[in-house]
Design an enzyme around this catalytic site. Structure first.
Site, PDB file in Angstrom:
ATOM      1  N   ASN A  28      -7.000   3.051   9.827  1.00 20.00           N
ATOM      2  CA  ASN A  28      -6.742   1.951  10.504  1.00 20.00           C
ATOM      3  C   ASN A  28      -6.781   1.856  12.476  1.00 20.00           C
ATOM      4  O   ASN A  28      -6.246   1.474  12.343  1.00 20.00           O
ATOM      5  CB  ASN A  28      -5.705   2.319  10.371  1.00 20.00           C
ATOM      6  CG  ASN A  28      -3.851   3.282  10.517  1.00 20.00           C
ATOM      7  OD1 ASN A  28      -4.836   4.230  10.651  1.00 20.00           O
ATOM      8  ND2 ASN A  28      -3.745   3.561  11.271  1.00 20.00           N
TER       9      ASN A  28
ATOM     10  N   CYS B  37       2.797   1.827  12.624  1.00 19.52           N
ATOM     11  CA  CYS B  37       4.187   1.983  12.039  1.00 19.52           C
ATOM     12  C   CYS B  37       4.625   2.847  12.714  1.00 19.52           C
ATOM     13  O   CYS B  37       5.643   3.380  12.301  1.00 19.52           O
ATOM     14  CB  CYS B  37       3.409   2.536  10.881  1.00 19.52           C
ATOM     15  SG  CYS B  37       2.444   0.858   9.900  1.00 19.52           S
TER      16      CYS B  37
ATOM     17  N   GLN C 242      -7.526  -0.180   4.502  1.00 23.16           N
ATOM     18  CA  GLN C 242      -8.045  -1.250   6.219  1.00 23.16           C
ATOM     19  C   GLN C 242      -9.637  -1.250   5.670  1.00 23.16           C
ATOM     20  O   GLN C 242     -10.755  -2.154   6.192  1.00 23.16           O
ATOM     21  CB  GLN C 242      -8.375  -0.313   7.399  1.00 23.16           C
ATOM     22  CG  GLN C 242      -6.595   0.373   7.417  1.00 23.16           C
ATOM     23  CD  GLN C 242      -6.538  -0.844   8.378  1.00 23.16           C
ATOM     24  OE1 GLN C 242      -6.835  -2.293   8.637  1.00 23.16           O
ATOM     25  NE2 GLN C 242      -4.695  -0.970   9.090  1.00 23.16           N
TER      26      GLN C 242
ATOM     27  N   HIS D 292      -1.545  -7.952   2.377  1.00 18.84           N
ATOM     28  CA  HIS D 292      -1.863  -8.142   3.842  1.00 18.84           C
ATOM     29  C   HIS D 292      -2.450  -7.970   5.079  1.00 18.84           C
ATOM     30  O   HIS D 292      -2.287  -8.766   6.129  1.00 18.84           O
ATOM     31  CB  HIS D 292      -0.194  -8.386   4.285  1.00 18.84           C
ATOM     32  CG  HIS D 292       0.404  -6.721   4.757  1.00 18.84           C
ATOM     33  ND1 HIS D 292       0.079  -6.590   6.479  1.00 18.84           N
ATOM     34  CD2 HIS D 292       0.218  -5.483   3.763  1.00 18.84           C
ATOM     35  CE1 HIS D 292       0.138  -5.319   6.422  1.00 18.84           C
ATOM     36  NE2 HIS D 292       0.637  -4.739   5.437  1.00 18.84           N
TER      37      HIS D 292
ATOM     38  N   ALA E  75       1.054  -1.535   0.204  1.00 14.90           N
ATOM     39  CA  ALA E  75       0.070   0.018  -0.133  1.00 14.90           C
ATOM     40  C   ALA E  75       0.731   0.912  -0.028  1.00 14.90           C
ATOM     41  O   ALA E  75       0.627   2.115  -0.720  1.00 14.90           O
ATOM     42  CB  ALA E  75      -0.514   0.013   1.071  1.00 14.90           C
TER      43      ALA E  75
ATOM     44  N   SER F  65      -3.532  -3.136   0.483  1.00 15.98           N
ATOM     45  CA  SER F  65      -1.967  -4.126   0.610  1.00 15.98           C
ATOM     46  C   SER F  65      -3.003  -5.380   0.507  1.00 15.98           C
ATOM     47  O   SER F  65      -4.037  -5.455   1.112  1.00 15.98           O
ATOM     48  CB  SER F  65      -1.293  -3.838   0.972  1.00 15.98           C
ATOM     49  OG  SER F  65      -1.666  -3.777   2.135  1.00 15.98           O
TER      50      SER F  65
END
Lengths: 385, 381
Positions: free
Chosen positions: B153, B324, B181, B203, B74, B201
């Site tokens: 998120n 993050c 998300q 994952h 992402a 993304s």
């Protein structure tokens, strides 16, 4: 030679040398494209292509997809979206705006009802047939492919695969015959889907040229390019002989009254009276008027000649019905300023094409809407309980 | 080895689903071909697998497969989407975004600011939403793009994307959305919702790490950031990560099948978790309650030392703020943006449930949190 004949010929050649091949078929088009559903191309393992599925923009990628299908020995559906200007696979842009579904089927020579054998069978019938091709828009699903052929009496050859939808398929074939258009179906059985392309496979028109003069010679050559069946009939053996016409033409020397002894009629058999001999032409016309179901009779010559024919027929007590008037085209041809025999040939063939396809023979630029008729282009959903 | 903590941090990442792993395996060895090798079957197999995956991803978010560009994740997709749009447009150089965006968006905007792009950062209210009147007011003649994430998120709060897209459309401004998300968690139809560019993304939805995608409605609105081979229609060069992409596709397919049932199941578990925790008192749930991802809960605990809280919760894996940022201990910028004090932001937990979360695990987690909170409050007294 018609494309289908060329494909069958290439298939026979490949079969005789055991060269593996794949049939690519356009099974559905949404939006516009150069070729419609039913366009086919045969690719052999050496990459030789016969026929076409587009105006050339898809063939490069289709060749790879065909070889891939061959490698996997599995039917494969590929979607080409020509509205996507950035698609490198498609390359050259035609400015078309269509989503084209192409099915690739590796051919099993041992299978007596493989797709090309079915096409061969369809191609040698004297009547229209319906060819059934199963596919699935979800590419992860099995693509059954071109598996059956239905005759106008609704008898089936090949196999329909899914037994539980037999009655529906037959019903839909009947509808395709009735409407004389190919149909697209999406059968839904317990949440499982099956897509079917039912293609009305018409025989090429049979063009009967009454008169074997030099102009008929030229007209026959031109019709040959279109892949039509050609019969030439004349009373003069000096004109009507095999030397003057291509070997694919059937040449008949006959009295006008006996012409139908040699010619079998179908709803795609058309006549052009062009002997330049008034007596012969009118004698043939009288024979044809006794028959029903002829879609087209063209008479070469000025309006005055036709008026004289009508008067002479009237004197014999023959009055033309409304329907007979509508199938007779005299003077023959479309108005395109034709002067030379070749130009006149073009005008005649264009008129026949428009009559057989029930289109009006006008200019496409004056037409509102798309070029191709889009009747029944949608997938009709049929839920089977 | 001690027992693994209960994993309740699905917004950080997710384990790869078994079906996904199985789908990927052949593409490491037998079908290892390069999707760009057009001359032989190894390449054809790989290309076909990538096309299949592209279809699967497209179906999940309601877009045409040819409008998807595969990336390494992402963050790269966000960079390509935002910087690519700036690079491809010469006349407009103003971007509007919002303070609760992921760092991938905010840091990219920071960088763009350093090279002369004008950036407006909108505030959010206590519910976590941007004010549409403020958005409207922030629009300038040279506004190129609005960047607003669809689901946050940290809090799971869903922005009013329909209304935002309407404003963008009326003003002929591109709408970029980080939908990382939201994908596979709530129904998405990007074409209908008029989002022009979107990044996400694999994952986060039980696919492998190292693969993501950018959706671009009109590919001519962005310019490439990476050159070298012309892959992905020239917009993202580099040999395609075929196993990763296959896994991403499969993950999208599986997520699509489970979406509705999982949404309901996790909402019940999450609501149960929140109602149990609320009984402790001195607790607040952050972000609006209604339009929020059903598997996420962001909870603040009053009268708690935030730095001790997370260390004491050994039995569960949750995060304090966004994962993050965790190399630097700073209060969550999202919670601060919502007007929550630094102190309370420090003593907040993001609990995110997922496909493999059982009711038993939730009950255990409640027990663990309850005892830690009660213990720490006792000690403070």
């Amino acid at each position: 030679m018609r494309e289908i004949d060329a494909i069958i010929e290439s298939y026979e050649q490949a079969k005789s040398t055991d060269l593996a091949c794949v049939l690519a078929t356009v099974v559905h088009v949404e939006g516009s494209s150069y070729r419609r559903a039913g366009a086919r191309m045969l690719v052999d393992e050496d990459g030789m292509m016969t026929g076409a599925i587009s105006g050339g923009c898809l063939e490069g990628d289709a060749l790879r997809k065909a070889l891939h299908a061959l490698h996997q020995n599995k039917n494969k559906l590929v979607t080409y979206d020509t509205s996507d200007e950035h698609d490198a696979a498609i390359g050259a842009q035609l400015g078309c705006n269509g989503v084209i579904q192409v099915l690739f089927e590796p051919i099993d020579f041992q299978h007596s009802s493989n797709p090309i054998e079915l096409l061969k069978r369809a191609n040698t019938q004297n009547e229209s047939t319906v060819i059934g091709t199963y596919f699935h828009l979800d590419k992860a699903q099995d693509q059954f492919g071109t598996t059956f052929l239905v005759n106008s009496d609704l008898s089936v050859s090949g196999s329909e695969k899914a037994k539980d939808i037999h009655d529906h398929v037959i019903q839909d074939c009947e509808a395709a015959f009735d409407q004389q258009t190919s149909l697209f179906r999406e059968y839904i059985i317990n949440d499982e889907r099956q897509f079917l392309f039912l293609e009305v496979f018409n025989q090429p028109p049979t063009l009967v040229l009454v008169g074997a003069g030099n102009d008929a010679q030229l007209l026959a050559q031109m019709a040959e390019v279109l892949g039509w069946n050609i019969i030439i009939s004349d009373g003069r053996p000096t004109h009507a002989n095999a030397e003057r016409f291509a070997s694919s033409c059937q040449v008949i020397v006959t009295k006008p009254e006996e012409i139908l002894k040699e010619v079998s009629l179908s709803d795609r058999t058309v006549f052009v009276l062009m002997t330049h001999n008034y007596r012969y032409d009118i004698a043939v016309l009288k024979v044809l008027l006794k028959e029903g179901g002829i879609p087209y009779i063209g008479i070469l010559g000025p309006k005055k000649k036709y008026d004289r024919m009508l008067n002479d027929l009237k004197d014999e007590g023959i009055e033309l019905t409304e329907e007979q008037h509508s199938i007779i085209h005299a003077p023959v041809g479309l108005e395109i300023g034709a002067e030379t025999p070749a130009e006149i040939g073009l005008s005649i063939l264009a008129e026949i094409q428009s009559v057989l396809t029930e289109t009006n023979g006008g200019r496409l630029k004056s037409k509102d809407g798309p070029i191709h008729r889009k009747k029944n282009n949608e997938f009709k959903q049929i839920v089977i309980e | 080895m001690s027992e693994q903590p209960i994993y309740l941090d699905y917004n950080a990442t997710t384990p790869v689903d078994d079906q996904v792993l199985q789908a990927m395996l052949p593409y490491f060895k037998e079908s290892f071909g390069n999707a760009s090798s057009v001359q032989h079957a190894y390449g054809w197999d790989a290309e076909e697998a990538v096309n299949m995956a592209r279809d699967q991803v497209g179906i999940l978010i309601g877009v045409k497969p040819q409008n998807l560009i595969f990336t390494s994740g992402a963050t790269e997709a966000i960079n390509l989407g935002i910087r690519g749009a700036v690079a491809s447009n010469e006349s407009k150089n103003h971007i509007i975004t919002c303070c609760s965006e992921h760092k991938a968006v905010l840091d990219t905007c920071d960088y763009l600011k350093s090279i002369g792009v004008e950036i407006t950062i909108l505030d959010i209210n206590a519910d976590g939403l941007i004010d549409l009147a403020e958005l409207q007011a922030a629009i300038q003649e040279n506004t190129l793009m609005v960047c607003v994430m669809s689901a946050n998120n940290e809090t799971g709060v869903l922005q009013e994307m329909d209304l935002i897209s309407q404003i963008c459309e009326e003003n002929e401004i591109l709408l970029f959305s980080d939908i990382t998300q939201a994908v596979g968690k709530i129904p998405q139809n990007l074409q209908e919702s008029n989002i022009d560019i979107a990044a996400f993304s694999s994952h986060k939805l039980y696919g492998p790490k190292g693969v993501g995608a950018l959706y671009v409605n009109d590919l001519s609105t962005i310019a490439p950031m990476v050159y070298g081979g012309g892959h992905e229609k020239g917009l993202r060069s580099g040999t395609l990560n075929v196993p990763g992409i296959v896994g991403f596709g499969k993950a999208c397919e599986v997520a699509g099948h489970l979406l509705n049932s999982e949404m309901d199941r996790l909402k019940k578990l999450r609501d149960f978790l929140e109602s149990e925790l609320l009984q402790l008192g001195g607790i607040q749930i952050n972000g609006q309650k209604t339009n929020r991802l059903s598997h996420v809960s962001n909870v603040s605990f009053q009268d708690i030392d935030g730095s001790r809280l997370i260390r004491s919760l050994k039995g569960i894996a949750v995060s304090q703020g966004s994962a993050c940022n965790s190399s630097v201990i700073e209060p969550s910028h999202v919670l601060k943006g919502m007007g929550i004090s630094d102190q309370l932001a420090f003593s907040s937990l993001r609990i995110s449930l997922g496909r493999f979360t059982s009711e038993e695990e939730v009950r255990k987690a409640i027990q663990i949190i309850r005892s830690v909170i009660e213990q720490q409050r006792m000690q403070l007294l």
